[in-house]
Design an enzyme around this catalytic site. Structure first.
Site, PDB file in Angstrom:
ATOM      1  N   GLU A   1      24.473  36.044 -14.114  1.00 47.90           N
ATOM      2  CA  GLU A   1      25.341  34.739 -14.054  1.00 47.90           C
ATOM      3  C   GLU A   1      24.460  33.567 -14.355  1.00 47.90           C
ATOM      4  O   GLU A   1      24.402  32.362 -13.935  1.00 47.90           O
ATOM      5  CB  GLU A   1      25.576  34.356 -12.552  1.00 47.90           C
ATOM      6  CG  GLU A   1      26.394  35.702 -12.041  1.00 47.90           C
ATOM      7  CD  GLU A   1      26.966  35.375 -10.762  1.00 47.90           C
ATOM      8  OE1 GLU A   1      26.577  34.369  -9.850  1.00 47.90           O
ATOM      9  OE2 GLU A   1      27.558  36.260 -10.067  1.00 47.90           O
TER      10      GLU A   1
ATOM     11  N   GLU B   1      31.192  45.250 -11.051  1.00 49.20           N
ATOM     12  CA  GLU B   1      31.547  44.726  -9.937  1.00 49.20           C
ATOM     13  C   GLU B   1      32.819  44.602  -9.598  1.00 49.20           C
ATOM     14  O   GLU B   1      33.631  43.771  -8.918  1.00 49.20           O
ATOM     15  CB  GLU B   1      30.812  43.457  -9.554  1.00 49.20           C
ATOM     16  CG  GLU B   1      29.318  43.371  -9.850  1.00 49.20           C
ATOM     17  CD  GLU B   1      28.648  41.932  -9.426  1.00 49.20           C
ATOM     18  OE1 GLU B   1      29.206  41.350  -8.771  1.00 49.20           O
ATOM     19  OE2 GLU B   1      27.517  41.799  -9.838  1.00 49.20           O
TER      20      GLU B   1
ATOM     21  N   HIS C   1      35.299  40.792 -11.124  1.00 44.20           N
ATOM     22  CA  HIS C   1      35.971  40.481  -9.724  1.00 44.20           C
ATOM     23  C   HIS C   1      37.784  39.683  -9.984  1.00 44.20           C
ATOM     24  O   HIS C   1      37.465  38.536 -10.028  1.00 44.20           O
ATOM     25  CB  HIS C   1      35.180  39.493  -8.770  1.00 44.20           C
ATOM     26  CG  HIS C   1      33.793  39.815  -8.462  1.00 44.20           C
ATOM     27  ND1 HIS C   1      33.861  41.082  -7.687  1.00 44.20           N
ATOM     28  CD2 HIS C   1      32.407  39.741  -9.051  1.00 44.20           C
ATOM     29  CE1 HIS C   1      32.512  41.259  -7.463  1.00 44.20           C
ATOM     30  NE2 HIS C   1      31.686  40.736  -8.103  1.00 44.20           N
TER      31      HIS C   1
ATOM     32  N   ASN D   1      24.298  40.405 -16.838  1.00 44.42           N
ATOM     33  CA  ASN D   1      25.179  40.652 -16.103  1.00 44.42           C
ATOM     34  C   ASN D   1      25.938  39.327 -15.780  1.00 44.42           C
ATOM     35  O   ASN D   1      25.380  38.214 -15.418  1.00 44.42           O
ATOM     36  CB  ASN D   1      25.114  41.333 -14.795  1.00 44.42           C
ATOM     37  CG  ASN D   1      26.140  41.954 -13.918  1.00 44.42           C
ATOM     38  OD1 ASN D   1      27.145  42.624 -14.449  1.00 44.42           O
ATOM     39  ND2 ASN D   1      26.046  41.569 -12.677  1.00 44.42           N
TER      40      ASN D   1
ATOM     41  N   ASP E   1      36.434  44.627  -8.652  1.00 45.55           N
ATOM     42  CA  ASP E   1      37.466  44.576  -7.370  1.00 45.55           C
ATOM     43  C   ASP E   1      38.722  43.796  -7.448  1.00 45.55           C
ATOM     44  O   ASP E   1      38.550  43.056  -8.612  1.00 45.55           O
ATOM     45  CB  ASP E   1      36.802  44.330  -6.148  1.00 45.55           C
ATOM     46  CG  ASP E   1      36.206  42.997  -6.242  1.00 45.55           C
ATOM     47  OD1 ASP E   1      36.015  42.164  -6.885  1.00 45.55           O
ATOM     48  OD2 ASP E   1      35.042  42.842  -5.235  1.00 45.55           O
TER      49      ASP E   1
END
Ligand code: XIL
Length: 583
Positions: free
Chosen positions: A147, A258, A229, A193, A260
């Site tokens: 990030e 990641e 996400h 990432n 979801d």
């Protein structure tokens, strides 16, 4: 009655044996399917059961973060991570490392301490060397930096970048972190990432340009992690596909790290059936878009059961974001992932299709024994064909087929990533062929390959396409350094790619009774640059139609030593790097 029950029990056992888990399906895709894990739950039986049964990769949801693993300036805390890594090894799960450099979840001693940039640099170097070094060879990939960009594409101000930073400007601190990580474990794959960078936009552009720059300058980066996400309105699939394409075209991997999908929930934590269906479609789409690229190598969800998910406290009013509900029942999202793994088409490339003897890949000839490298869907275990009741090699093997202009080719072997076949003789006369690969009835999009009358390739002893050719002497002993060919001897050379024969070859048939097919095109041989007399060129006894035996007399002019052996059939030559040892 009792018999019937027993039969039923047997049938259901068989069903159990064939039910494919996500990790089984992923193994046929050559990708990893992972989940973020909290080591404190590993001794909960349902958690352990679902995780180890369904996934072949894991990462630490928090345990590898700076505050957890490096809680004091001179104190590291490895117990939780050791437990995770050991668990992964016990269950044949690959371990991803997350994360070394981030603005969040850093310990107070670091964020509140006063350090000069040089001191901060030394702290980060020690951290990366210690953590990556400890798990070298056990953690296969690291999110080195997490990030680092803002949504507008500018670099985020963090303790590592410029507030106060480690003394480097721009992406310099990111580059330095990657270099430290590479030297701490040269085998680990190193990832950048981020979130909100899956599709198009200023942030994904900035990441793309950084990776492009790193690759150009040899900064050690192997991949980009797309967090994913999502809420129920993800980026468009087309923009995600374009972004994965441009990243993998740079030669780096992409992994979904990641995943979801949060949906609205009521006070009891329940979502509507409708939103779970929408959610399932998003999961399916994300798995599907990854499977369009050989370079997209893992799909990881952020947790796996709604019982433990970071979403509800962080995004109030939403939750139920994972493939299993809080009681470990598989949700529609689970079936969607499985369906996408089962049904997304395999990917193949024309460049992956090569002569099985020489690996020349510019064109194919009728009857040529070929190997197709790189199909992204196939059997996890190697299967080698044997002739069927009709005496021919099968055109379907372990659910694999390979089609040339719609004609299924006889197969020699198949395993995920590699299939060997014989080009159907009926492509003769075509200038191109449409090649399609199929596994479990799911077909790739076709690729176009050139067709040529002949494409000779000489088999080599170590199957590398170079060096000692597969040659026998007149008493069927292999020609080698200890058994060199003598001038005047007749030797037997084995090859493929001779094209159409007379009598015509039958696809997949073994050459067992004379007359064996003779190439229609002219066959000639040079050894060490000298023309040698060909006394026989036709099918080889016991081998499949398309395999060629050439008997040739070693000319008296040939010099001693390893000499190039070149076969010309029609207008095409075999590889120049096959050799024969001459006395
Ligand atoms: C989250 C964890 O899931 C939470 O348990 C923790 O409290 C905060 O961090 N992007 C990342 C992850 O890279 O590390 C974050 O994990 C979620 C967002």
């Amino acid at each position: 009655m009792r018999k019937r029950l027993r039969l039923l029990a047997l049938l259901s056992l068989a069903a159990l044996a064939t039910a494919q888990t996500l990790r089984d399906l992923a193994a046929e895709r050559g990708i990893r399917i992972g989940a973020a894990v909290d080591p404190s739950h590993l001794n909960e039986s349902q958690y352990d059961y679902t995780l180890s049964r369904e996934f072949n990769q894991l990462t630490a949801e928090n345990a590898m973060k700076f505050e957890a693993i490096h809680p004091g300036i001179r104190t590291y805390s490895f117990n939780d991570v050791d437990a995770l890594v050991t668990y992964g090894e016990k269950n044949q799960m690959a371990v991803r490392g997350h994360t070394l450099v981030w603005q969040n979840q850093n310990p107070a001693w670091l964020t509140e301490g006063t350090f000069t940039p040089a001191e901060r640099s030394a702290i980060l170097e020690d951290h990366i060397r210690t953590v990556v070094g400890r798990y070298a060879g056990r953690v296969y990939a690291w999110d080195v930096v997490n990030e680092a960009f803002l949504d507008d594409g500018k670099l985020r101000s963090t303790l590592w970048s410029d507030a106060p930073g480690i003394g480097l400007t721009g992406t310099g601190y990111i580059e330095q972190a990657f270099r430290w990580a590479r030297s701490a474990d040269p085998r680990a794959l190193l990832f950048y990432n981020d979130y909100n960078a899956e599709g198009s936009g200023a942030k994904s552009d900035a990441i793309f340009h950084m990776v492009e720059d790193f690759k150009k300058r040899g900064v050690p980066i192997d991949g980009v992690g797309l967090q994913m996400h999502w809420s129920t309105s993800p980026s468009t699939l087309a923009s995600i596909e374009a972004n994965i394409r441009r990243l993998t075209d740079l030669g780096v991997q992409v992994q979904i790290t990641e995943l979801d999908v949060r949906v609205p929930i009521d006070a009891a934590g329940n979502a509507t059936a409708e939103s779970l269906a929408t959610q399932a479609q998003i999961y399916r789409d994300m798995v599907g878009v990854c499977l369009k690229f050989a370079g997209c190598t893992a799909i990881q969800t952020w947790g796996f059961t709604d019982k433990y998910s970071w979403i509800p406290p962080v995004f109030p009013g939403t939750g139920a974001a994972l493939p299993w509900d809080a009681a470990y029942n598989a949700k529609p999202a689970y079936n969607a992932i499985a369906t996408a793994l089962r049904q997304s088409p395999p990917v193949i490339t024309a460049a992956g299709l090569a002569n099985a003897a020489s690996y020349a890949s510019r064109a194919v000839a009728p009857g040529e024994i070929i190997v197709l490298f790189g199909p992204t869907y196939g059997p996890a275990a190697l299967a080698v064909s044997t002739p069927g009741a009709d005496g021919k090699l099968p055109t379907k093997l372990s659910d694999t087929r390979l089609l040339f202009d719609g004609m299924a080719a006889p197969l020699i072997y198949t395993v995920l990533g590699q299939v060997s076949a014989i080009v159907p003789f009926a492509v003769a006369g075509h200038t191109t062929a449409q090649v399609e690969y199929e596994y479990r009835d799911i077909r790739s999009t076709p690729v176009t390959v050139n067709v040529t009358p002949t494409m000779p390739g000489i088999f080599t002893l170590d199957s590398s396409g170079r060096g000692a050719a597969a040659v026998l002497d007149a008493s069927y002993r292999v020609i080698s350094n200890s058994n060199p060919a003598a001038r005047g001897d007749t030797v037997l050379v084995f090859a493929t790619g001779a094209g159409v024969t007379d009598p015509a070859g039958a696809d997949g048939a073994l050459s067992l009774t004379a007359p064996f097919g003779k190439p229609v095109a002219a066959v000639s041989v040079q050894i060490g640059g000298e023309d040698c007399t060909v006394t026989y060129a036709a099918g080889a006894y016991g081998l499949v139609a398309g395999a060629l035996q050439v008997n040739v007399e070693v000319s008296s002019k040939v010099r001693s030593g390893d000499q190039p052996l070149v076969l010309r059939i029609g207008n095409e030559y075999s590889q120049s790097v096959a050799t024969i040892r001459v006395k």
